[in-house]
Design a protein around this motif. Structure first.
Motif, PDB file in Angstrom:
ATOM      1  N   ASN A  42      35.839  37.969  35.455  1.00 31.46           N
ATOM      2  CA  ASN A  42      36.320  37.007  35.530  1.00 31.46           C
ATOM      3  C   ASN A  42      36.619  36.564  37.406  1.00 31.46           C
ATOM      4  OD1 ASN A  42      38.627  34.660  34.894  1.00 31.46           O
ATOM      5  ND2 ASN A  42      39.903  36.479  35.785  1.00 31.46           N
ATOM      6  N   ASP A  43      35.840  35.212  36.441  1.00 30.40           N
ATOM      7  CA  ASP A  43      35.863  34.528  38.264  1.00 30.40           C
ATOM      8  C   ASP A  43      36.752  33.842  38.746  1.00 30.40           C
ATOM      9  OD1 ASP A  43      34.285  33.638  40.990  1.00 30.40           O
ATOM     10  OD2 ASP A  43      33.595  31.821  40.157  1.00 30.40           O
ATOM     11  N   GLY A  44      38.192  34.049  39.001  1.00 30.57           N
ATOM     12  CA  GLY A  44      39.825  33.653  39.436  1.00 30.57           C
ATOM     13  C   GLY A  44      39.696  32.477  38.866  1.00 30.57           C
ATOM     14  N   SER A  45      39.981  32.661  37.669  1.00 31.40           N
ATOM     15  CA  SER A  45      40.603  31.747  36.629  1.00 31.40           C
ATOM     16  C   SER A  45      42.043  31.369  36.687  1.00 31.40           C
ATOM     17  CB  SER A  45      39.929  32.573  34.893  1.00 31.40           C
ATOM     18  OG  SER A  45      38.943  32.588  34.627  1.00 31.40           O
ATOM     19  N   SER A  46      42.054  30.149  36.953  1.00 35.19           N
ATOM     20  CA  SER A  46      43.373  29.799  36.510  1.00 35.19           C
ATOM     21  C   SER A  46      44.662  29.676  35.694  1.00 35.19           C
ATOM     22  CB  SER A  46      43.309  28.711  37.530  1.00 35.19           C
ATOM     23  OG  SER A  46      42.594  27.452  36.639  1.00 35.19           O
ATOM     24  N   ASP A  47      43.699  30.012  34.071  1.00 31.07           N
ATOM     25  CA  ASP A  47      43.796  30.111  32.975  1.00 31.07           C
ATOM     26  C   ASP A  47      44.459  31.207  32.529  1.00 31.07           C
ATOM     27  OD1 ASP A  47      41.670  31.013  32.497  1.00 31.07           O
ATOM     28  OD2 ASP A  47      41.322  29.348  30.552  1.00 31.07           O
ATOM     29  N   HIS A  48      44.359  31.757  30.855  1.00 32.23           N
ATOM     30  CA  HIS A  48      45.037  33.552  30.703  1.00 32.23           C
ATOM     31  C   HIS A  48      43.556  34.068  30.634  1.00 32.23           C
ATOM     32  CE1 HIS A  48      45.046  30.504  27.111  1.00 32.23           C
ATOM     33  NE2 HIS A  48      45.293  31.541  26.417  1.00 32.23           N
ATOM     34  N   THR A  49      42.424  33.608  31.407  1.00 34.96           N
ATOM     35  CA  THR A  49      41.588  34.367  30.643  1.00 34.96           C
ATOM     36  C   THR A  49      41.372  35.753  30.781  1.00 34.96           C
ATOM     37  OG1 THR A  49      39.982  32.740  31.508  1.00 34.96           O
ATOM     38  CG2 THR A  49      38.924  35.285  32.049  1.00 34.96           C
ATOM     39  N   LEU A  50      42.106  36.041  32.474  1.00 34.29           N
ATOM     40  CA  LEU A  50      42.271  37.882  32.666  1.00 34.29           C
ATOM     41  C   LEU A  50      43.311  38.280  31.407  1.00 34.29           C
ATOM     42  CD1 LEU A  50      42.279  40.239  34.147  1.00 34.29           C
ATOM     43  CD2 LEU A  50      43.979  39.308  35.733  1.00 34.29           C
ATOM     44  N   GLN A  51      44.503  37.967  30.815  1.00 35.67           N
ATOM     45  CA  GLN A  51      45.537  38.631  30.058  1.00 35.67           C
ATOM     46  C   GLN A  51      44.092  38.548  29.059  1.00 35.67           C
ATOM     47  OE1 GLN A  51      48.641  35.872  28.897  1.00 35.67           O
ATOM     48  NE2 GLN A  51      49.157  36.932  27.141  1.00 35.67           N
ATOM     49  N   ILE A  52      43.711  37.631  28.675  1.00 34.28           N
ATOM     50  CA  ILE A  52      42.960  37.345  26.688  1.00 34.28           C
ATOM     51  C   ILE A  52      41.731  39.230  26.919  1.00 34.28           C
ATOM     52  CG2 ILE A  52      41.139  37.016  25.626  1.00 34.28           C
ATOM     53  CD1 ILE A  52      44.012  35.378  24.923  1.00 34.28           C
ATOM     54  N   LEU A  53      41.376  38.954  28.789  1.00 35.18           N
ATOM     55  CA  LEU A  53      40.187  40.080  28.535  1.00 35.18           C
ATOM     56  C   LEU A  53      40.988  41.563  28.184  1.00 35.18           C
ATOM     57  CD1 LEU A  53      37.792  39.171  31.716  1.00 35.18           C
ATOM     58  CD2 LEU A  53      37.799  39.303  28.978  1.00 35.18           C
ATOM     59  N   LYS A  54      42.056  41.736  29.046  1.00 33.24           N
ATOM     60  CA  LYS A  54      42.901  42.641  28.633  1.00 33.24           C
ATOM     61  C   LYS A  54      43.517  43.260  27.479  1.00 33.24           C
ATOM     62  CE  LYS A  54      44.648  42.234  33.410  1.00 33.24           C
ATOM     63  NZ  LYS A  54      46.453  42.748  34.245  1.00 33.24           N
ATOM     64  N   GLU A  55      43.565  42.408  26.190  1.00 32.43           N
ATOM     65  CA  GLU A  55      43.878  42.741  25.184  1.00 32.43           C
ATOM     66  C   GLU A  55      42.260  42.905  24.262  1.00 32.43           C
ATOM     67  OE1 GLU A  55      45.003  38.792  23.871  1.00 32.43           O
ATOM     68  OE2 GLU A  55      47.017  38.881  25.021  1.00 32.43           O
ATOM     69  N   ILE A  56      41.621  42.731  24.725  1.00 31.82           N
ATOM     70  CA  ILE A  56      40.006  42.784  24.012  1.00 31.82           C
ATOM     71  C   ILE A  56      39.484  44.108  24.701  1.00 31.82           C
ATOM     72  CG2 ILE A  56      37.509  41.922  23.788  1.00 31.82           C
ATOM     73  CD1 ILE A  56      38.962  39.106  24.620  1.00 31.82           C
ATOM     74  N   ALA A  57      40.069  44.709  25.888  1.00 30.71           N
ATOM     75  CA  ALA A  57      39.584  45.962  26.036  1.00 30.71           C
ATOM     76  C   ALA A  57      40.606  47.402  25.713  1.00 30.71           C
ATOM     77  CB  ALA A  57      39.920  45.870  28.299  1.00 30.71           C
ATOM     78  N   THR A  58      41.534  46.411  25.456  1.00 33.51           N
ATOM     79  CA  THR A  58      43.119  47.881  25.485  1.00 33.51           C
ATOM     80  C   THR A  58      42.550  47.597  23.516  1.00 33.51           C
ATOM     81  OG1 THR A  58      44.642  46.888  26.300  1.00 33.51           O
ATOM     82  CG2 THR A  58      45.206  47.873  23.509  1.00 33.51           C
ATOM     83  N   LYS A  59      41.747  46.304  23.026  1.00 32.65           N
ATOM     84  CA  LYS A  59      41.749  47.226  21.257  1.00 32.65           C
ATOM     85  C   LYS A  59      39.933  47.238  20.833  1.00 32.65           C
ATOM     86  CE  LYS A  59      41.294  44.267  17.076  1.00 32.65           C
ATOM     87  NZ  LYS A  59      41.267  43.073  16.230  1.00 32.65           N
ATOM     88  N   TYR A  60      38.980  47.233  21.878  1.00 32.46           N
ATOM     89  CA  TYR A  60      37.649  47.754  21.916  1.00 32.46           C
ATOM     90  C   TYR A  60      37.317  48.138  23.349  1.00 32.46           C
ATOM     91  CZ  TYR A  60      37.629  43.917  18.148  1.00 32.46           C
ATOM     92  OH  TYR A  60      37.168  43.406  17.087  1.00 32.46           O
ATOM     93  N   SER A  61      36.825  49.905  23.085  1.00 33.73           N
ATOM     94  CA  SER A  61      36.286  50.311  24.348  1.00 33.73           C
ATOM     95  C   SER A  61      35.351  49.846  24.909  1.00 33.73           C
ATOM     96  CB  SER A  61      36.412  52.151  23.520  1.00 33.73           C
ATOM     97  OG  SER A  61      34.938  51.787  22.770  1.00 33.73           O
ATOM     98  N   ASN A  62      34.599  49.375  23.914  1.00 30.71           N
ATOM     99  CA  ASN A  62      33.093  49.320  25.619  1.00 30.71           C
ATOM    100  C   ASN A  62      33.719  47.882  25.540  1.00 30.71           C
ATOM    101  OD1 ASN A  62      33.222  47.364  22.634  1.00 30.71           O
ATOM    102  ND2 ASN A  62      31.173  47.580  22.358  1.00 30.71           N
ATOM    103  N   CYS A  63      34.595  47.151  25.583  1.00 31.33           N
ATOM    104  CA  CYS A  63      34.931  46.243  26.540  1.00 31.33           C
ATOM    105  C   CYS A  63      35.182  46.637  27.629  1.00 31.33           C
ATOM    106  CB  CYS A  63      35.687  45.070  25.650  1.00 31.33           C
ATOM    107  SG  CYS A  63      36.246  43.883  26.626  1.00 31.33           S
ATOM    108  N   LYS A  64      34.903  46.395  28.892  1.00 28.16           N
ATOM    109  CA  LYS A  64      34.525  46.311  29.952  1.00 28.16           C
ATOM    110  C   LYS A  64      35.539  44.942  31.143  1.00 28.16           C
ATOM    111  CE  LYS A  64      32.563  50.293  30.474  1.00 28.16           C
ATOM    112  NZ  LYS A  64      31.319  51.175  31.069  1.00 28.16           N
ATOM    113  N   TYR A  65      36.107  45.301  31.779  1.00 25.97           N
ATOM    114  CA  TYR A  65      36.308  43.526  32.361  1.00 25.97           C
ATOM    115  C   TYR A  65      36.189  43.808  34.605  1.00 25.97           C
ATOM    116  CZ  TYR A  65      41.200  44.781  32.883  1.00 25.97           C
ATOM    117  OH  TYR A  65      42.552  45.300  33.140  1.00 25.97           O
ATOM    118  N   ILE A  66      35.963  42.747  35.005  1.00 26.32           N
ATOM    119  CA  ILE A  66      36.209  42.731  36.834  1.00 26.32           C
ATOM    120  C   ILE A  66      36.744  41.591  36.417  1.00 26.32           C
ATOM    121  CG2 ILE A  66      34.924  42.275  38.433  1.00 26.32           C
ATOM    122  CD1 ILE A  66      32.864  44.081  37.154  1.00 26.32           C
TER     123      ILE A  66
END
Length: 312
Positions: A42-66
């Protein structure tokens, strides 16, 4: 032993594209023999990108985010993902689904055939852009190729697969104003380019403006070539030679008393030469500025949040 493929995806205001992208990648790799993980940056997004990434990472163990503390730019986001990748090979691609996930297996196949780097470049003009965008893009690539001295196919993209040996070399690089397309060409190894036709953006609009393309060209040229500095020397010699040729005419005019004051031509000449000088000073200033920023040794990015340590 199963090989691990790490997929790195930079994301800037791509909230609505992330889950469809993950699903399509999962569909493509579901029947493959490879283990895979995906690192979204997540390159400093101003929308809810980080929130979506957290939701995907919670659901799928092979999803990681920075997640960065601010917008550091696409190349720095790619570098962050590569720095934290642990796969036997790393695939980098955009989040807007213009890089078709269906091409992933072809990239892996060419990698398995012994190519340490397999990159995708656009086949022909972008069918999803207008005439002026295609024209600016064509001019951009021609100028970049000529001045940078690199053999870059027109429309070369950030859609590629890198062998672990290449990834290890890129991890060592710590340059200000990264230009990964050039850096990856520069490292050598066995490289193969394959054509692709970009899909239409899934949602949203491109954040790459003409100004961004111009900045990318300047960064690419000044990062890999000193041709602009040589051009400044050549221009200096050219105008000096022209002025020497003009001296006999001036002397003849004075001798014959035929010189006619010409303020317009004089001012135009001064303005023209002054503009050339300012451009050349600016070119030199860019190189000096790069040296100045490099000596500061600031990090290319700052991570504010991540789940790399909590996921297995």
């Amino acid at each position: 032993m199963e090989k691990l493929i790490t997929i790195v995806v930079p994301a800037y205001n791509e909230a609505n594209n992330l889950l469809p992208l993950y699903d399509q990648i999962g569909h493509v790799l579901s029947t493959s023999i490879y283990k895979w993980e995906i690192i979204f940056v997540n390159d400093g997004s101003s929308d809810h990108t980080l929130q979506i990434l957290k939701e995907i990472a919670t659901k799928y163990s092979n999803c990681k985010y920075i997640s960065f503390s601010k917008n550091f730019g696409k190349d720095n986001a790619l570098k962050a993902g590569i720095d934290h990748a642990k796969g036997d090979a790393v695939i980098t691609m955009d989040a807007d689904l213009q890089h078709p996930p269906s091409l992933i297996l072809e990239l892996i196949k060419k990698w398995e055939e012994g190519n340490e780097i397999v990159y995708a470049f656009r086949k022909g003009a972008n069918p999803h852009s207008n005439f002026f965008s295609r024209m600016y893009s064509s001019i951009f690539w021609k100028i970049l190729k000529f001045l940078s001295g690199m053999k870059l196919e027109e429309g070369i993209s950030d859609y590629r697969i890198l062998d672990k040996i290449v990834v290890d070399e890129i991890k060592k690089m710590d340059e200000y104003e990264l230009f990964l397309r050039g850096m990856i060409k520069w490292v050598g190894f066995n490289q193969l380019g394959i054509e692709y036709v970009p899909d239409e953006r899934f949602t949203g609009e491109s954040t790459y403006s003409r100004k961004a393309l111009l900045n990318l060209a300047i960064h690419g040229i000044t990062s890999f070539s000193v041709k602009p500095l040589y051009m400044a020397i050549y221009l200096g010699f050219t105008f000096s030679f022209m002025s020497v040729i003009y001296i006999p005419y001036v002397l003849y005019s004075l001798y014959m008393h035929s010189d006619v004051p010409g303020w317009s031509s004089t001012i135009m000449t001064i303005v023209f030469l002054g503009g050339i000088q300012l451009i050349m000073i600016g070119v030199i200033g860019i190189y000096v500025g790069k040296l100045f920023m490099q000596t500061k040794n600031r990090p290319n990015y700052i991570i504010q949040a991540q789940n790399l340590m909590t996921q297995k």
